[in-house]
Design an enzyme around this catalytic site. Structure first.
Site, PDB file in Angstrom:
ATOM      1  N   ARG A   1       0.897  -1.165   0.000  1.00 48.38           N
ATOM      2  CA  ARG A   1       0.000   0.000   0.000  1.00 48.38           C
ATOM      3  C   ARG A   1       0.929   1.207   0.000  1.00 48.38           C
ATOM      4  O   ARG A   1       1.613   1.470   0.992  1.00 48.38           O
ATOM      5  CB  ARG A   1      -0.911  -0.007   1.226  1.00 48.38           C
ATOM      6  CG  ARG A   1      -1.658   1.301   1.409  1.00 48.38           C
ATOM      7  CD  ARG A   1      -2.831   1.196   2.333  1.00 48.38           C
ATOM      8  NE  ARG A   1      -3.923   0.494   1.695  1.00 48.38           N
ATOM      9  CZ  ARG A   1      -5.154   0.434   2.188  1.00 48.38           C
ATOM     10  NH1 ARG A   1      -5.455   1.038   3.324  1.00 48.38           N
ATOM     11  NH2 ARG A   1      -6.098  -0.226   1.548  1.00 48.38           N
TER      12      ARG A   1
ATOM     13  N   HIS B   1      -7.094   1.066  -6.707  1.00 48.68           N
ATOM     14  CA  HIS B   1      -7.292   0.114  -5.605  1.00 48.68           C
ATOM     15  C   HIS B   1      -7.903  -1.172  -6.194  1.00 48.68           C
ATOM     16  O   HIS B   1      -9.046  -1.516  -5.918  1.00 48.68           O
ATOM     17  CB  HIS B   1      -8.208   0.747  -4.556  1.00 48.68           C
ATOM     18  CG  HIS B   1      -8.220   0.056  -3.232  1.00 48.68           C
ATOM     19  ND1 HIS B   1      -7.385  -1.014  -2.926  1.00 48.68           N
ATOM     20  CD2 HIS B   1      -8.964   0.279  -2.107  1.00 48.68           C
ATOM     21  CE1 HIS B   1      -7.630  -1.405  -1.682  1.00 48.68           C
ATOM     22  NE2 HIS B   1      -8.576  -0.641  -1.172  1.00 48.68           N
TER      23      HIS B   1
ATOM     24  N   GLN C   1      -9.679  -4.103  -4.080  1.00 51.61           N
ATOM     25  CA  GLN C   1     -11.006  -3.745  -3.578  1.00 51.61           C
ATOM     26  C   GLN C   1     -12.077  -4.019  -4.631  1.00 51.61           C
ATOM     27  O   GLN C   1     -13.133  -4.590  -4.334  1.00 51.61           O
ATOM     28  CB  GLN C   1     -11.021  -2.239  -3.214  1.00 51.61           C
ATOM     29  CG  GLN C   1     -12.372  -1.745  -2.755  1.00 51.61           C
ATOM     30  CD  GLN C   1     -12.772  -2.349  -1.420  1.00 51.61           C
ATOM     31  OE1 GLN C   1     -12.010  -2.278  -0.461  1.00 51.61           O
ATOM     32  NE2 GLN C   1     -13.961  -2.940  -1.334  1.00 51.61           N
TER      33      GLN C   1
ATOM     34  N   ASP D   1     -17.519   6.617  -1.880  1.00 49.86           N
ATOM     35  CA  ASP D   1     -16.319   6.448  -1.054  1.00 49.86           C
ATOM     36  C   ASP D   1     -16.126   7.746  -0.270  1.00 49.86           C
ATOM     37  O   ASP D   1     -16.779   8.763  -0.549  1.00 49.86           O
ATOM     38  CB  ASP D   1     -15.107   6.152  -1.968  1.00 49.86           C
ATOM     39  CG  ASP D   1     -13.838   5.815  -1.197  1.00 49.86           C
ATOM     40  OD1 ASP D   1     -13.922   5.512   0.016  1.00 49.86           O
ATOM     41  OD2 ASP D   1     -12.744   5.852  -1.799  1.00 49.86           O
TER      42      ASP D   1
ATOM     43  N   CYS E   1     -16.347   0.913  -0.006  1.00 48.41           N
ATOM     44  CA  CYS E   1     -15.196   0.074   0.334  1.00 48.41           C
ATOM     45  C   CYS E   1     -14.857   0.117   1.820  1.00 48.41           C
ATOM     46  O   CYS E   1     -14.160  -0.767   2.310  1.00 48.41           O
ATOM     47  CB  CYS E   1     -13.984   0.467  -0.501  1.00 48.41           C
ATOM     48  SG  CYS E   1     -13.379   2.134  -0.164  1.00 48.41           S
TER      49      CYS E   1
ATOM     50  N   ARG F   1     -13.017  -9.209   0.518  1.00 48.35           N
ATOM     51  CA  ARG F   1     -11.602  -8.894   0.324  1.00 48.35           C
ATOM     52  C   ARG F   1     -10.770 -10.154   0.569  1.00 48.35           C
ATOM     53  O   ARG F   1      -9.821 -10.454  -0.140  1.00 48.35           O
ATOM     54  CB  ARG F   1     -11.157  -7.784   1.302  1.00 48.35           C
ATOM     55  CG  ARG F   1     -11.791  -6.427   1.058  1.00 48.35           C
ATOM     56  CD  ARG F   1     -11.347  -5.823  -0.254  1.00 48.35           C
ATOM     57  NE  ARG F   1      -9.902  -5.677  -0.349  1.00 48.35           N
ATOM     58  CZ  ARG F   1      -9.191  -4.676   0.175  1.00 48.35           C
ATOM     59  NH1 ARG F   1      -9.794  -3.696   0.813  1.00 48.35           N
ATOM     60  NH2 ARG F   1      -7.867  -4.628   0.036  1.00 48.35           N
TER      61      ARG F   1
HETATM   62  N1   CP Z   1     -11.218  -0.767   1.934  1.00 51.10           N
HETATM   63  C1   CP Z   1      -9.957  -0.789   2.395  1.00 51.10           C
HETATM   64  O1   CP Z   1      -8.981  -0.912   1.623  1.00 51.10           O
HETATM   65  O2   CP Z   1      -9.844  -0.702   3.733  1.00 51.10           O
HETATM   66  P1   CP Z   1      -8.521  -0.513   4.590  1.00 51.10           P
HETATM   67  O3   CP Z   1      -8.011   0.885   4.319  1.00 51.10           O
HETATM   68  O4   CP Z   1      -8.961  -0.694   6.004  1.00 51.10           O
HETATM   69  O5   CP Z   1      -7.507  -1.530   4.172  1.00 51.10           O
HETATM   70  N1  NVA Z   2     -10.175   6.376  -1.382  1.00 51.77           N
HETATM   71  C1  NVA Z   2      -9.810   5.899  -0.071  1.00 51.77           C
HETATM   72  C2  NVA Z   2      -9.956   4.422   0.009  1.00 51.77           C
HETATM   73  C3  NVA Z   2      -9.665   3.828   1.361  1.00 51.77           C
HETATM   74  C4  NVA Z   2      -9.736   2.329   1.383  1.00 51.77           C
HETATM   75  C5  NVA Z   2      -8.383   6.309   0.242  1.00 51.77           C
HETATM   76  O1  NVA Z   2      -7.516   6.243  -0.636  1.00 51.77           O
HETATM   77  O2  NVA Z   2      -8.137   6.736   1.384  1.00 51.77           O
END
Ligand code: CP
Ligand code: NVA
Length: 319
Positions: A120, A147, A150, A238, A277, A305
């Site tokens: 990440r 992402h 997801q 989101d 998500c 997930r």
């Molecule tokens: N939806 C998602 O990726 O959640 P987290 O940020 O908790 O991993």
């Molecule tokens: N768009 C959000 C998704 C979190 C899972 C972010 O990037 O923070």
């Protein structure tokens, strides 16, 4: 000589099976991964041998986090355990990466120990740098641009509730962010219609819009949430402020007309589902009533997930 397992073979291959973006994979491969995700879920905690990549019991997936995470962190770790392998979670500040060791050197070192890396990353460029220099598969666990894991879980969730996604209509309402971009990639590869409603200032990145144009995707972009949601099978939103984004107050102002509430949900198809998500901010991008209501499938998405990622990892490791 002993025959090499697919995992060991991957280690010595020029291009390992990376999972960087839905756009990078062909439709048949993605379909196979989703079908496997459904099978993984049916199989439960103990993944049967026929769904596991050969040699997974000796495999370790390294999980690197440059941003916070609940779902991604826990579901990847448990996915590896359920496949019969192991996982190692590292915050980037624990690594020499946090004090200036290059991404390329980190990739080469981790490739000598582990069998895959999930990252990440703050910057998509870091993900690409890692993938270019690793000799083991690299998985995108979210960047500022996309992402994909997801949305694989979201496709699985859609299909559980409403059947095959091909030819159906999904409405995205809100920020044209990283999650929206992976939905755009998925619409092209899985063959469904995506209607996005975003404030002009927060339209998805040009790079993603140009890609959709080149691929002749069935995507409509407007500033009108009601038009986007009309008759849709699924409404998605989101957070208004993604990790690492600034200008929270200005964003909240721009996005206020895009909040998903019961009135907006009424414009969608009668049996439409609501997706998010998570983490969700009730009273901002979605009302409490919708998030907790009968159309909401957000916790199925969170669960999936785990199953979708077992299928992604299995594909990356050669299954
Ligand atoms: N939806 C998602 O990726 O959640 P987290 O940020 O908790 O991993
Ligand atoms: N768009 C959000 C998704 C979190 C899972 C972010 O990037 O923070």
């Amino acid at each position: 000589m002993l025959e090499k397992s697919p995992i060991l073979k991957n280690k010595s291959q020029q291009s390992p099976r990376h999972f960087l973006d839905i756009a990078d994979l062909d439709s048949a491969t993605l379909r196979k991964i989703i079908d496997n995700a459904h099978a993984m879920k049916r199989a439960g905690k103990r993944v049967p041998a026929k769904l596991r990549p050969a040699g997974v019991e000796d495999a370790v997936l390294v999980l690197i986090f440059e941003k916070p995470s609940t779902r991604t962190r826990v579901s990847f770790d448990i996915a590896m355990r359920q496949l019969g392998g192991g996982a190692l979670t590292l915050n980037h500040t624990d690594l020499q990466l946090g004090r200036g060791e290059s991404v390329a050197d980190t990739a080469r070192v981790l490739s000598r120990y582990a069998d895959g890396i999930m990252i990440r990353a703050n910057k998509h460029a870091t993900l690409l740098d890692l993938a270019q220099n690793a000799t083991i598969p690299v998985i995108n666990g979210l960047t500022e641009k996309s992402h994909p894991c997801q949305i694989m879980a979201d496709i699985q969730t859609f299909e559980e509730h409403l059947g095959p996604i091909e030819g159906r209509t999904v409405a995205w309402v809100g920020d044209g962010n990283n999650v929206a971009v992976s939905w755009m990639h998925a619409a092209v590869r899985f063959g469904f219609k995506l209607r996005l409603a975003c404030p002009k200032e927060l339209y998805p990145e040009k790079e993603a819009l140009d890609w959709v144009k080149r691929e002749k995707g069935n995507i409509e972009l407007s500033t009108d949430p009601v038009a986007a949601v009309k008759g849709a099978d699924c409404v998605v939103t989101d957070t208004w402020v993604s990790m690492g984004q600034s200008g929270a107050d200005a964003r909240k102002k721009m996005l206020a007309p895009y909040a998903v509430d019961a009135d907006l949900m009424k414009k969608a198809a009668k049996n439409a589902i609501f997706m998010h998500c998570l983490p969700a901010y009730r009273g901002h991008e979605v009302s409490e009533e919708v998030l907790e209501g009968p159309q909401s499938v957000v916790f199925d998405e969170a669960e999936n997930r785990l199953h979708a990622q077992k299928a992604i990892i299995a594909w990356c490791l050669g299954a």
